[in-house]
Design a protein around this motif. Structure first.
Motif, PDB file in Angstrom:
ATOM      1  N   LEU C  27     -13.673 -11.012  -9.015  1.00  0.00           N
ATOM      2  CA  LEU C  27     -14.912 -11.714  -9.369  1.00  0.00           C
ATOM      3  C   LEU C  27     -15.600 -12.239  -8.113  1.00  0.00           C
ATOM      4  O   LEU C  27     -16.826 -12.349  -8.057  1.00  0.00           O
ATOM      5  CB  LEU C  27     -14.615 -12.877 -10.332  1.00  0.00           C
ATOM      6  N   LYS C  28     -14.777 -12.569  -7.085  1.00  0.00           N
ATOM      7  CA  LYS C  28     -15.359 -13.083  -5.843  1.00  0.00           C
ATOM      8  C   LYS C  28     -15.743 -11.970  -4.873  1.00  0.00           C
ATOM      9  O   LYS C  28     -16.716 -12.070  -4.148  1.00  0.00           O
ATOM     10  CB  LYS C  28     -14.374 -14.032  -5.148  1.00  0.00           C
ATOM     11  N   PHE C  29     -14.911 -10.900  -4.843  1.00  0.00           N
ATOM     12  CA  PHE C  29     -15.142  -9.807  -3.893  1.00  0.00           C
ATOM     13  C   PHE C  29     -15.326  -8.502  -4.678  1.00  0.00           C
ATOM     14  O   PHE C  29     -14.478  -8.167  -5.503  1.00  0.00           O
ATOM     15  CB  PHE C  29     -13.969  -9.674  -2.930  1.00  0.00           C
ATOM     16  N   SER C  30     -16.398  -7.803  -4.393  1.00  0.00           N
ATOM     17  CA  SER C  30     -16.708  -6.596  -5.171  1.00  0.00           C
ATOM     18  C   SER C  30     -15.588  -5.566  -5.072  1.00  0.00           C
ATOM     19  O   SER C  30     -15.227  -4.924  -6.046  1.00  0.00           O
ATOM     20  CB  SER C  30     -18.019  -5.987  -4.666  1.00  0.00           C
ATOM     21  N   GLU C  31     -15.058  -5.403  -3.880  1.00  0.00           N
ATOM     22  CA  GLU C  31     -13.964  -4.450  -3.691  1.00  0.00           C
ATOM     23  C   GLU C  31     -12.968  -5.079  -2.738  1.00  0.00           C
ATOM     24  O   GLU C  31     -13.361  -5.624  -1.700  1.00  0.00           O
ATOM     25  CB  GLU C  31     -14.501  -3.148  -3.106  1.00  0.00           C
ATOM     26  N   GLN C  32     -11.701  -5.029  -3.051  1.00  0.00           N
ATOM     27  CA  GLN C  32     -10.679  -5.607  -2.189  1.00  0.00           C
ATOM     28  C   GLN C  32      -9.742  -4.504  -1.729  1.00  0.00           C
ATOM     29  O   GLN C  32      -9.331  -3.656  -2.508  1.00  0.00           O
ATOM     30  CB  GLN C  32      -9.914  -6.692  -2.949  1.00  0.00           C
ATOM     31  N   LYS C  33      -9.415  -4.551  -0.423  1.00  0.00           N
ATOM     32  CA  LYS C  33      -8.581  -3.502   0.165  1.00  0.00           C
ATOM     33  C   LYS C  33      -7.179  -4.038   0.431  1.00  0.00           C
ATOM     34  O   LYS C  33      -7.006  -5.216   0.733  1.00  0.00           O
ATOM     35  CB  LYS C  33      -9.191  -3.039   1.499  1.00  0.00           C
ATOM     36  N   PHE C  34      -6.215  -3.165   0.363  1.00  0.00           N
ATOM     37  CA  PHE C  34      -4.863  -3.552   0.781  1.00  0.00           C
ATOM     38  C   PHE C  34      -4.169  -2.337   1.368  1.00  0.00           C
ATOM     39  O   PHE C  34      -4.674  -1.217   1.267  1.00  0.00           O
ATOM     40  CB  PHE C  34      -4.071  -4.141  -0.379  1.00  0.00           C
ATOM     41  N   ASN C  35      -3.018  -2.591   2.005  1.00  0.00           N
ATOM     42  CA  ASN C  35      -2.292  -1.503   2.658  1.00  0.00           C
ATOM     43  C   ASN C  35      -1.708  -0.577   1.594  1.00  0.00           C
ATOM     44  O   ASN C  35      -0.786  -0.947   0.874  1.00  0.00           O
ATOM     45  CB  ASN C  35      -1.184  -2.063   3.543  1.00  0.00           C
ATOM     46  N   ARG C  36      -2.243   0.624   1.541  1.00  0.00           N
ATOM     47  CA  ARG C  36      -1.851   1.554   0.501  1.00  0.00           C
ATOM     48  C   ARG C  36      -0.390   1.958   0.623  1.00  0.00           C
ATOM     49  O   ARG C  36       0.317   2.084  -0.375  1.00  0.00           O
ATOM     50  CB  ARG C  36      -2.739   2.800   0.593  1.00  0.00           C
ATOM     51  N   THR C  37       0.066   2.175   1.864  1.00  0.00           N
ATOM     52  CA  THR C  37       1.442   2.633   2.053  1.00  0.00           C
ATOM     53  C   THR C  37       2.439   1.602   1.535  1.00  0.00           C
ATOM     54  O   THR C  37       3.396   1.938   0.835  1.00  0.00           O
ATOM     55  CB  THR C  37       1.704   2.922   3.543  1.00  0.00           C
ATOM     56  N   ALA C  38       2.198   0.313   1.870  1.00  0.00           N
ATOM     57  CA  ALA C  38       3.102  -0.743   1.419  1.00  0.00           C
ATOM     58  C   ALA C  38       3.088  -0.844  -0.103  1.00  0.00           C
ATOM     59  O   ALA C  38       4.142  -0.940  -0.750  1.00  0.00           O
ATOM     60  CB  ALA C  38       2.703  -2.071   2.050  1.00  0.00           C
ATOM     61  N   ALA C  39       1.886  -0.804  -0.698  1.00  0.00           N
ATOM     62  CA  ALA C  39       1.793  -0.944  -2.150  1.00  0.00           C
ATOM     63  C   ALA C  39       2.468   0.227  -2.855  1.00  0.00           C
ATOM     64  O   ALA C  39       3.219   0.050  -3.820  1.00  0.00           O
ATOM     65  CB  ALA C  39       0.318  -1.040  -2.569  1.00  0.00           C
ATOM     66  N   ARG C  40       2.205   1.458  -2.352  1.00  0.00           N
ATOM     67  CA  ARG C  40       2.831   2.637  -2.964  1.00  0.00           C
ATOM     68  C   ARG C  40       4.339   2.559  -2.841  1.00  0.00           C
ATOM     69  O   ARG C  40       5.075   2.945  -3.752  1.00  0.00           O
ATOM     70  CB  ARG C  40       2.338   3.921  -2.291  1.00  0.00           C
ATOM     71  N   SER C  41       4.814   2.080  -1.691  1.00  0.00           N
ATOM     72  CA  SER C  41       6.260   1.989  -1.470  1.00  0.00           C
ATOM     73  C   SER C  41       6.907   1.050  -2.486  1.00  0.00           C
ATOM     74  O   SER C  41       7.937   1.363  -3.081  1.00  0.00           O
ATOM     75  CB  SER C  41       6.514   1.514  -0.041  1.00  0.00           C
ATOM     76  N   VAL C  43       5.680   0.175  -5.444  1.00  0.00           N
ATOM     77  CA  VAL C  43       5.578   0.751  -6.782  1.00  0.00           C
ATOM     78  C   VAL C  43       6.634   1.850  -6.964  1.00  0.00           C
ATOM     79  O   VAL C  43       7.230   1.988  -8.030  1.00  0.00           O
ATOM     80  CB  VAL C  43       4.157   1.299  -7.040  1.00  0.00           C
ATOM     81  N   THR C  44       6.866   2.639  -5.895  1.00  0.00           N
ATOM     82  CA  THR C  44       7.892   3.678  -5.982  1.00  0.00           C
ATOM     83  C   THR C  44       9.259   3.056  -6.265  1.00  0.00           C
ATOM     84  O   THR C  44      10.034   3.573  -7.079  1.00  0.00           O
ATOM     85  CB  THR C  44       7.952   4.483  -4.673  1.00  0.00           C
ATOM     86  N   VAL C 250       4.921   0.377 -15.176  1.00  0.00           N
ATOM     87  CA  VAL C 250       5.006   1.007 -13.857  1.00  0.00           C
ATOM     88  C   VAL C 250       3.955   2.110 -13.742  1.00  0.00           C
ATOM     89  O   VAL C 250       3.304   2.258 -12.698  1.00  0.00           O
ATOM     90  CB  VAL C 250       6.413   1.576 -13.597  1.00  0.00           C
ATOM     91  N   ALA C 251       3.756   2.861 -14.821  1.00  0.00           N
ATOM     92  CA  ALA C 251       2.770   3.943 -14.784  1.00  0.00           C
ATOM     93  C   ALA C 251       1.382   3.406 -14.462  1.00  0.00           C
ATOM     94  O   ALA C 251       0.683   3.938 -13.584  1.00  0.00           O
ATOM     95  CB  ALA C 251       2.746   4.703 -16.114  1.00  0.00           C
ATOM     96  N   ILE C 252       0.986   2.329 -15.140  1.00  0.00           N
ATOM     97  CA  ILE C 252      -0.374   1.828 -14.888  1.00  0.00           C
ATOM     98  C   ILE C 252      -0.462   1.114 -13.547  1.00  0.00           C
ATOM     99  O   ILE C 252      -1.482   1.206 -12.850  1.00  0.00           O
ATOM    100  CB  ILE C 252      -0.909   0.972 -16.071  1.00  0.00           C
ATOM    101  N   ALA C 253       0.636   0.458 -13.119  1.00  0.00           N
ATOM    102  CA  ALA C 253       0.626  -0.169 -11.796  1.00  0.00           C
ATOM    103  C   ALA C 253       0.523   0.892 -10.707  1.00  0.00           C
ATOM    104  O   ALA C 253      -0.189   0.707  -9.711  1.00  0.00           O
ATOM    105  CB  ALA C 253       1.877  -1.021 -11.598  1.00  0.00           C
ATOM    106  N   ALA C 254       1.219   2.019 -10.889  1.00  0.00           N
ATOM    107  CA  ALA C 254       1.154   3.110  -9.915  1.00  0.00           C
ATOM    108  C   ALA C 254      -0.265   3.652  -9.825  1.00  0.00           C
ATOM    109  O   ALA C 254      -0.805   3.896  -8.736  1.00  0.00           O
ATOM    110  CB  ALA C 254       2.111   4.226 -10.305  1.00  0.00           C
ATOM    111  N   GLY C 258      -2.267   2.692  -6.329  1.00  0.00           N
ATOM    112  CA  GLY C 258      -2.006   3.862  -5.496  1.00  0.00           C
ATOM    113  C   GLY C 258      -3.088   4.210  -4.501  1.00  0.00           C
ATOM    114  O   GLY C 258      -2.890   5.065  -3.643  1.00  0.00           O
ATOM    115  N   ASP C 259      -4.261   3.582  -4.610  1.00  0.00           N
ATOM    116  CA  ASP C 259      -5.361   4.001  -3.739  1.00  0.00           C
ATOM    117  C   ASP C 259      -5.759   2.937  -2.730  1.00  0.00           C
ATOM    118  O   ASP C 259      -6.741   3.114  -2.007  1.00  0.00           O
ATOM    119  CB  ASP C 259      -6.575   4.435  -4.572  1.00  0.00           C
TER     120      ASP C 259
END
Lengths: 294, 294, 294
Positions: C27-41, C43-44, C250-254, C258-259
């Motif tokens: 709601l505060k930030f239109s798009e928020q970025k994070f480290n994809r590799t860490a997040a994917r790891s 979730v895996t 897990v499926a929806i979190a992945a 994932g991006d």
């Protein structure tokens, strides 16, 4: 046959329409790009819908093992559960509209904005306008009218194919999932394919996945609400082959649309899954409810 | 034990071979990159294969509840369904070959083309040549020969391990899924691991996932066709633990290979899933068909 | 109710905490970025945990069909299987710690390192320090203490809500999965949400997914080991609704993580899945074991 048509429309748009679009578009263009964020967002919504449609069946399978006196399965509970899920779906649908038509509309117009103007003619013109220029109110109104129209047309189709169905020895579920879905979505088919062949992949995917989203998040809950108005409450419990078909279709659509690029092989892969599911529904006997129902 | 070997080869290449490659490669290189499009494309093909292998079991579970007179399950129907699916798989396989050897071969050679030339020696040389230099015809021929060779070797292995199996109290399904698969894929193992340790990840993944793809999309349908020639039709119905193993393996492979980069932890994660599945098949009693079979 | 609390904590952190973080941050930030590799790891790792938790139930469903004399299901086998899986989980957990605290710690501090220093105050300060500054030994020690504390607190909570539960007519499984999980994870909730509202998405996701990972890979196996010490061996077999809930979460979190970018709609989608699962557990009768148990 209503639920079978819902299933068929969801998987038909995801697999057949998107598959043909990727395949025919991919024959002309070696690699086609689209907005990954928008595509992932739509697929996520579909995954949510698939989860929501799995839950009533999980409930049935588990609760049917318990005597009613200890909180076991009753039609009333299944309907209440389905009504709750229908509210979640329609709420998410409204959020999705807000997102794609208001707060993040640039994602769905994307880089193809400029070309959109000079492409307002041709088969894709109608759908494109819907995405670019319509107000929220008008879009919702058109959706409502289109929904009723599609429902009526499906009923009409069902009536006219009934004779042919019996002569050919096809089951109701095959006709509902495959035949009606193909004919009933002919408009989406041609629009999405023409868009892909013009390399307008955002539009093409918007039509294909967007149609599935509308059916799962808008048509399905509206049918539940309407069923209460007509005094014949409908639940959202689908048969096991139907939920397997929806879950597996979402899985392959997520895998294919998740990287923002497509090629002809991805089209073939989507079509192959569609044919495999078609073979399943062709051989499947008439079973409308989950296995443990007595 | 044929089906157990198929399952074992598919999950063995995806989990054990790719897991060891990512782990050992990742110990030498902090982060390894590979062509995301090629990897995703192969994983999508595997997902399609997994879907195709789930369908005969879904059919059995649902159709077995219906009397034969009303269209219920018969061995004949299961075989026809499996035959239809086998045609879809082999058709997709041909499309995959066209894609990787003709229309999009640059994806599979990738940035490692230059290095490929001076790496024609060593353990990976053989496999690399297959991907880079062979004609379609030669590749298919080698595949056919290799397939027959692997099948014969597996039978030979099965014979020689039978005594040991009974002495150790292992079940046939454990030996088929785990032991035969490890020994039968030793060549892929060493090639893929050597490639990963030389940071040639496209080659390593090509071998690991490519081997799983070949087994699921080429060996499995060819066995179905061959079974008709021998007058003992085989279906593609796998046991529930087998399809669970294949589906879950594809899910984690998709999650891991979907971003075009790998590290040692991803190798550990793949190996952990392999060990968990190994534990399952170790404890599992001999059940070759789905639960509802009488 | 222990297992229901485990399930509830896993899905609560993934869906409710991450959902609220993405929604309020979005709601505060239109798009928020994070480290994809860490997040994917992360979730895996969760996907691996979900697979590990599915296996004991698959084993039960299949082995229960076979007489004990032919290797069928026994409580002893289920415990041995669970013990094996617990070792795999804790081993993977140690690998995950090595990865995130030693070999690849830069991924988890990421670009937000500089800001981390001047953000050491406020609600997120505590959690941030844990990720940035603590030694491995201290982290593990704190984890152990926190785990015991959470377990005690959960028991305390369960005791104090028992009266209210019966008056409100709620089932134990609903209270365990939903109510206890919400109250028991209040600290993670506020930290993760505050971090997201400060656009520190790596931290926010680290808390939300990290908490789920700790419960699945550390708390669950430790409970199994501890149960042997107390002479009342516990297995890792969950009910079908519980494993469906974990797998679908897990499926929806992945799909969502994932991006490497998030928006408010993704938060709504996660929350919608949480509400749908809440509705399921609300209607579900008390069933603690798989359907085929007699």
């Amino acid at each position: 046959m209503v639920k079978a048509s819902l299933t068929g429309s969801i998987i038909g748009n995801m697999l057949l329409v998107m598959g043909l679009s990727f395949f025919l578009g991919g024959l002309k263009f070696s690699e086609q790009k689209f907005n990954r964020t928008a595509a992932r967002s739509s697929v996520t919504t579909l995954l949510l819908a698939a989860i929501a449609l799995v839950i009533p069946t999980v409930f049935h399978l588990v609760a049917a093992e318990v005597p009613v006196s200890q909180g076991g399965w009753t039609p009333q509970k299944e309907q209440n559960l389905s009504l709750g899920i229908a509210f979640v779906l329609i709420g998410t649908y409204i959020a999705t509209l807000l997102f794609s038509l208001k707060t993040h509309k640039q994602l769905f117009i994307g880089g193809s904005h400029a070309e959109a103007a000079d492409a307002a003619d041709g088969a894709s013109g109608h759908a494109e306008t819907a995405h670019v220029g319509w107000s929220k109110g008008k879009s919702i109104g058109v959706l409502l009218v289109a929904t009723i129209f599609v429902a009526l047309m499906s009923e009409f189709l069902v009536g006219s194919v009934e004779d042919a169905r019996q002569k050919l020895g096809l089951t109701e579920v095959f006709v509902g999932v495959i035949v009606v879905a193909i004919i009933g979505n002919a408009a989406e088919h041609s629009s999405a394919i023409f868009a892909a062949m013009k390399n307008k992949m955002d539009l093409s995917i918007g039509i294909a996945i967007g149609s599935s989203v509308q059916i799962a998040l808008f048509v399905a809950p509206v049918l539940v609400f309407a069923s209460y108005a007509f005094g014949k409450p409908m639940d959202l419990e689908f048969s096991i082959p139907e939920i397997a078909a929806v879950m597996l279709s979402v899985a392959i659509a997520a895998q294919i649309a998740g990287d923002g690029e497509s090629n002809w092989l991805e089209g073939v892969q989507l079509l192959a899954v569609y044919v495999v599911l078609g073979i399943l529904f062709f051989f499947l006997p008439e079973v409308h409810h989950v296995a443990t129902t007595k």
